[in-house]
Design a protein around this motif. Structure first.
Motif, PDB file in Angstrom:
ATOM      1  N   LYS A  28       0.798  -1.227   0.000  1.00 58.13           N
ATOM      2  CA  LYS A  28       0.000   0.000   0.000  1.00 58.13           C
ATOM      3  C   LYS A  28       0.831   1.276   0.000  1.00 58.13           C
ATOM      4  O   LYS A  28       0.375   2.314  -0.468  1.00 58.13           O
ATOM      5  CB  LYS A  28      -0.938   0.007   1.207  1.00 58.13           C
ATOM      6  N   GLY A  29       2.028   1.230   0.538  1.00 58.31           N
ATOM      7  CA  GLY A  29       2.825   2.438   0.647  1.00 58.31           C
ATOM      8  C   GLY A  29       3.538   2.834  -0.625  1.00 58.31           C
ATOM      9  O   GLY A  29       4.206   3.872  -0.674  1.00 58.31           O
TER      10      GLY A  29
ATOM     11  N   GLN B 195       0.499   0.985   5.205  1.00 60.46           N
ATOM     12  CA  GLN B 195      -0.101   0.399   6.401  1.00 60.46           C
ATOM     13  C   GLN B 195       0.618   0.922   7.638  1.00 60.46           C
ATOM     14  O   GLN B 195       1.802   1.262   7.597  1.00 60.46           O
ATOM     15  CB  GLN B 195      -0.081  -1.126   6.347  1.00 60.46           C
TER      16      GLN B 195
ATOM     17  N   GLY C 238       1.838   7.779   1.566  1.00 61.51           N
ATOM     18  CA  GLY C 238       0.703   8.269   2.342  1.00 61.51           C
ATOM     19  C   GLY C 238      -0.362   7.229   2.616  1.00 61.51           C
ATOM     20  O   GLY C 238      -1.147   7.363   3.566  1.00 61.51           O
ATOM     21  N   ASN C 239      -0.400   6.162   1.824  1.00 58.99           N
ATOM     22  CA  ASN C 239      -1.393   5.110   2.020  1.00 58.99           C
ATOM     23  C   ASN C 239      -0.809   3.877   2.699  1.00 58.99           C
ATOM     24  O   ASN C 239      -1.436   2.818   2.740  1.00 58.99           O
ATOM     25  CB  ASN C 239      -2.003   4.719   0.663  1.00 58.99           C
TER      26      ASN C 239
ATOM     27  N   ASP D   1      -2.370  -1.591  12.575  1.00 57.86           N
ATOM     28  CA  ASP D   1      -3.347  -2.104  11.612  1.00 57.86           C
ATOM     29  C   ASP D   1      -3.488  -3.617  11.784  1.00 57.86           C
ATOM     30  O   ASP D   1      -2.534  -4.306  12.176  1.00 57.86           O
ATOM     31  CB  ASP D   1      -2.905  -1.809  10.177  1.00 57.86           C
TER      32      ASP D   1
END
Length: 503
Positions: free
Chosen positions: A242-243, A331, A328-329, A335
């Motif tokens: 995700k990052g 994990q 920004g996205n 989480d």
């Protein structure tokens, strides 16, 4: 990938008649003066002159050493490299107890001699090749030693790869040369992938590279992209990826010959760059993190070597590819993700990401019901602390772990069996999920393996190989091992497949 394809053949010519720029001859050391071995067809006068020359320049024949001499009368070659074999004894090649060690001496001698050349010379190797296995060892070491990665050099011609290699052997042992060349070529291809900068090698391009390589081979390729991974519940790969704007991939390679009786599944960690994510690594710890996909590179290239050799064993390779970045996205610590198959994991350290992508792939790999499951990963710095930079740690079920370690003894790659202390498991207890992804520092290599064990069924024969140090050489070159990517453990995985195919 850009390393040159090495032209290597076998030849039954005598060493004296070998037409090459360089003739490589073995030299042993011992209590007496150094002695030429493996070139018995050389005239006695030539052997004597080579031994005298070695003594004159102070070369004792110590293992991993070599010296280059001008050509002498009685030889067609323009020059001679005396390759040190230490206390090597040719009788060891036919000794069940000593043969593996003797083969490794030959690999290193051939590799060290070839690695010393840089002007495109042609080479003939007159090392001991009295058995098929010895010929294979010489060929393997030579091709590994000839490796050169020059893709990003502005003047790549300054160091030229060897022009061709000839292994002098008899007709009975000659098949070993071809087998050794195939295995070493696969290790070199793994080196190419690991050496490639992360700017150019990321999950999508890695997947494309192996898909292109499968063309022309009897290998099926399936690629799941980031959207497919998310929709199908691969939470480990999805979370880690995700990052980065360059999404994760899961690649499945399948080699299924008709006469296969057993099934080997390989799972490779493929973090194409590891920044640590939000649990950011210090700058110095990122310098070599392009190598964090060495497990996936080894899994893929081992399968291609097995296919090229036509071994009668089914092999699937699962490449878990992601880029671990602090975008920004990305994990976050705390989480909770759901691994493929349903188990939940609390992410307490985003730099313990390799085990998350491996968990997805391990669960997927077991759906095919393999007879043996092996994962390969640059998983922990603790492996280096425990075993150093050259010895991989092997964990898992007793049978699978021991099978891998014994195969490593044959291939010449150093591995050591490690335990799973039961008290470590409690480190992964979580208050919000089935388990968390990081534990205490002590026993970190073992702890990572114990985490992976949570995703392997009790009835599956499984081994985990931690190659954090051995996969990437940050020190000076030695033997057939260059600086940077090493290709570990391709040779061992091919040997495991060969033994599995044999019963």
């Amino acid at each position: 990938m850009s390393s040159p394809i090495i032209d290597i053949t076998s030849d039954t010519s005598s060493p004296a008649k070998a037409r090459a720029d360089v003739l490589v001859v073995g030299l042993t050391s011992g209590k007496d003066d150094p002695q030429v071995v493996g070139a018995g067809e050389l005239p006695k006068a030539v052997r004597s002159e080579l031994e005298s020359a070695a003594k004159a320049v102070g070369f004792s024949g110590a293992a991993d050493g070599s010296v280059r001499l001008p050509g002498i009368k009685g030889l067609s070659a323009s020059s001679v490299i005396l390759a040190g074999l230490g206390s090597f004894d040719e009788l060891d090649l036919i000794s069940e107890a000593q043969a593996d060690a003797a083969h490794e001496v030959l690999r290193r001698a051939a590799g060290s001699a070839i690695r010393s050349l840089s002007k495109g010379e042609t080479v003939a190797l007159a090392l001991p090749t009295g058995t098929t296995e010895a010929a294979e060892a010489v060929a393997t070491g030579a091709v590994l030693g000839a490796y050169l990665y020059a893709e990003y050099l502005s003047e790549p011609g300054k160091r030229k790869p060897v022009g061709s290699i000839t292994v002098l052997t008899d007709s009975k042992s000659a098949p070993g040369v071809d087998r050794g060349a195939h295995i070493a070529a696969a290790a070199n291809r793994a080196r190419d992938l690991v050496n490639q900068p992360p700017l150019d090698l990321y999950p999508e391009t890695f997947a494309q590279a192996v898909a292109d390589q499968a063309k022309g081979r009897k290998v099926k390729v399936t690629v799941l992209d980031d959207a497919a991974l998310e929709s199908q519940g691969y939470g480990g790969l999805t979370g880690v990826g995700k990052g980065s704007p360059r999404g994760p991939r899961l690649v499945k390679l399948e080699y299924s010959p008709r006469r296969a009786g057993r099934h080997l599944a390989l799972v490779g960690k493929g973090i194409t760059f590891d920044s640590g994510g939000l649990s950011l690594k210090p700058a110095a710890s990122m310098e070599d993190m392009k190598s964090d996909m060495a497990g996936a590179a080894a899994a893929a290239q081992s399968l291609f070597a097995i296919a090229d050799l036509g071994l009668p064993v089914k092999v699937t390779a699962w490449l878990a590819l992601a880029e671990n970045m602090p975008g920004g996205n990305a994990q976050r610590p705390s989480d909770v993700i759901r691994i493929f198959g349903g188990k939940t994991v609390e992410v307490t350290n985003t730099d313990a990401e390799g085990r998350l992508v491996l968990a997805d792939a391990l669960v997927a790999a077991q759906q095919d019901g393999p007879d043996l499951l092996i994962d390969i990963a640059t998983l922990t710095g603790a492996q280096v602390i425990a075993l150093g930079n050259r010895v991989s740690g092997v964990m898992g079920t007793n049978g699978a772990r021991n099978r891998v370690v014994l195969a490593a003894g044959v291939s010449g790659e150093q591995m050591w069996p490690m335990p799973f202390p039961e008290e470590i498991r409690s480190q992964f207890d979580s208050t919000v999920a089935d388990l968390k992804n990081s534990g205490k520092r002590a026993g970190g290599m073992l702890a990572a393996g114990i985490f992976l064990k949570e995703f392997v069924s009790d009835d599956v024969e499984w081994a985990h190989i931690d190659i954090a140090g051995p996969s990437y050489n940050t020190e000076s070159p030695w033997g057939y091992t260059p600086k940077a990517a090493t290709g570990v453990p391709v040779r061992t995985l091919v040997e495991v497949a060969a033994q599995l195919a044999g019963g």
